[in-house]
Design an enzyme around this catalytic site. Structure first.
Site, PDB file in Angstrom:
ATOM      1  N   HIS A 131      -6.825 -26.306 -19.490  1.00  0.00           N
ATOM      2  CA  HIS A 131      -6.866 -27.315 -20.549  1.00  0.00           C
ATOM      3  C   HIS A 131      -7.785 -28.489 -20.208  1.00  0.00           C
ATOM      4  O   HIS A 131      -7.889 -28.926 -19.062  1.00  0.00           O
ATOM      5  CB  HIS A 131      -5.462 -27.846 -20.849  1.00  0.00           C
ATOM      6  N   HIS A 140     -22.599 -21.284 -14.945  1.00  0.00           N
ATOM      7  CA  HIS A 140     -22.063 -19.932 -14.734  1.00  0.00           C
ATOM      8  C   HIS A 140     -20.774 -20.059 -13.938  1.00  0.00           C
ATOM      9  O   HIS A 140     -20.790 -20.518 -12.790  1.00  0.00           O
ATOM     10  CB  HIS A 140     -23.087 -19.082 -13.978  1.00  0.00           C
TER      11      HIS A 140
END
Length: 206
Positions: A131, A140
């Site tokens: 979250h 990446h």
């Protein structure tokens, strides 16, 4: 705008995974583009061209793992093109998450509530973004990497396979976090960090 034709830029292993995902999502994949790939065929069915005559409803996805190269392609070779978002069916993505254009979310990845993923990112196989994380452009996140809540990852950084970043940590721009590293404090721009706990082994000026 409706995607009438989808093209993958790249023809290596990463491109294979994205092509497989696009097929499963029934996206209108036509071909791959690769300056070094004429004559190749992706997944034994998609031709590889050096260029294509672009049309208004054509969309592209850059299937290149190197973050700097992906940035260059988006700003040069594919400047002013439309970019798709590809999210594998098996990925778990909160309806409250934000995923920006050019990004791919690979099989088994999780992106939780109020996370924001920038443009042209790779959230790789089984990566976990919890979250309120903010992932800037050209990042990446490698397979099985885990980011706890409220983590910030700066532009162009690469989080290695199996790395763990605890809650609230800020990773700077264009950093490399090594495979399996455990990051428990902020990381400045342009450095390489490895180990458990993470330690700096290379600075941007070295």
């Amino acid at each position: 705008m409706k995607i009438e034709r989808l093209f993958i830029y790249g023809s290596g292993g990463h491109a294979k995974v994205i092509a497989d995902m696009a097929e499963s999502l029934e996206m209108p994949l036509v071909a791959a583009l690769d300056q070094h790939g004429p004559g190749k065929v992706l997944l034994d069915k998609y031709p590889v061209y050096t260029t294509v005559e672009k049309e208004d409803n054509d969309y592209f996805i850059i299937a290149v793992g190197n973050n700097q190269v992906r940035k260059r392609i988006s700003e040069q070779e594919l400047k002013d093109c439309n970019f798709a978002i590809i999210k594998d069916k098996s990925a778990v993505i909160s309806k409250y998450a934000v995923i920006k254009t050019g990004t791919v979310i690979m099989p088994g990845a999780t992106v939780n509530v109020d996370a924001e993923i920038g443009q042209h990112c790779i959230i790789n196989t089984n990566a976990s973004i919890d979250h309120d994380c903010k992932i800037d452009d050209y990042v990446h996140i490698s397979p099985n990497a885990s980011l706890a809540g409220n983590v910030l990852v700066g532009t162009g950084s690469h989080i290695g396979i199996g790395a763990t970043i605890i809650q609230g940590v800020k990773i700077g721009e264009w950093c490399t976090v090594g495979a399996g590293a455990v990051i428990i404090k902020d990381v400045p721009d342009g450095v390489t960090v490895v180990g458990n706990p993470g330690r700096l082994i290379k600075g941007k000026d070295e």
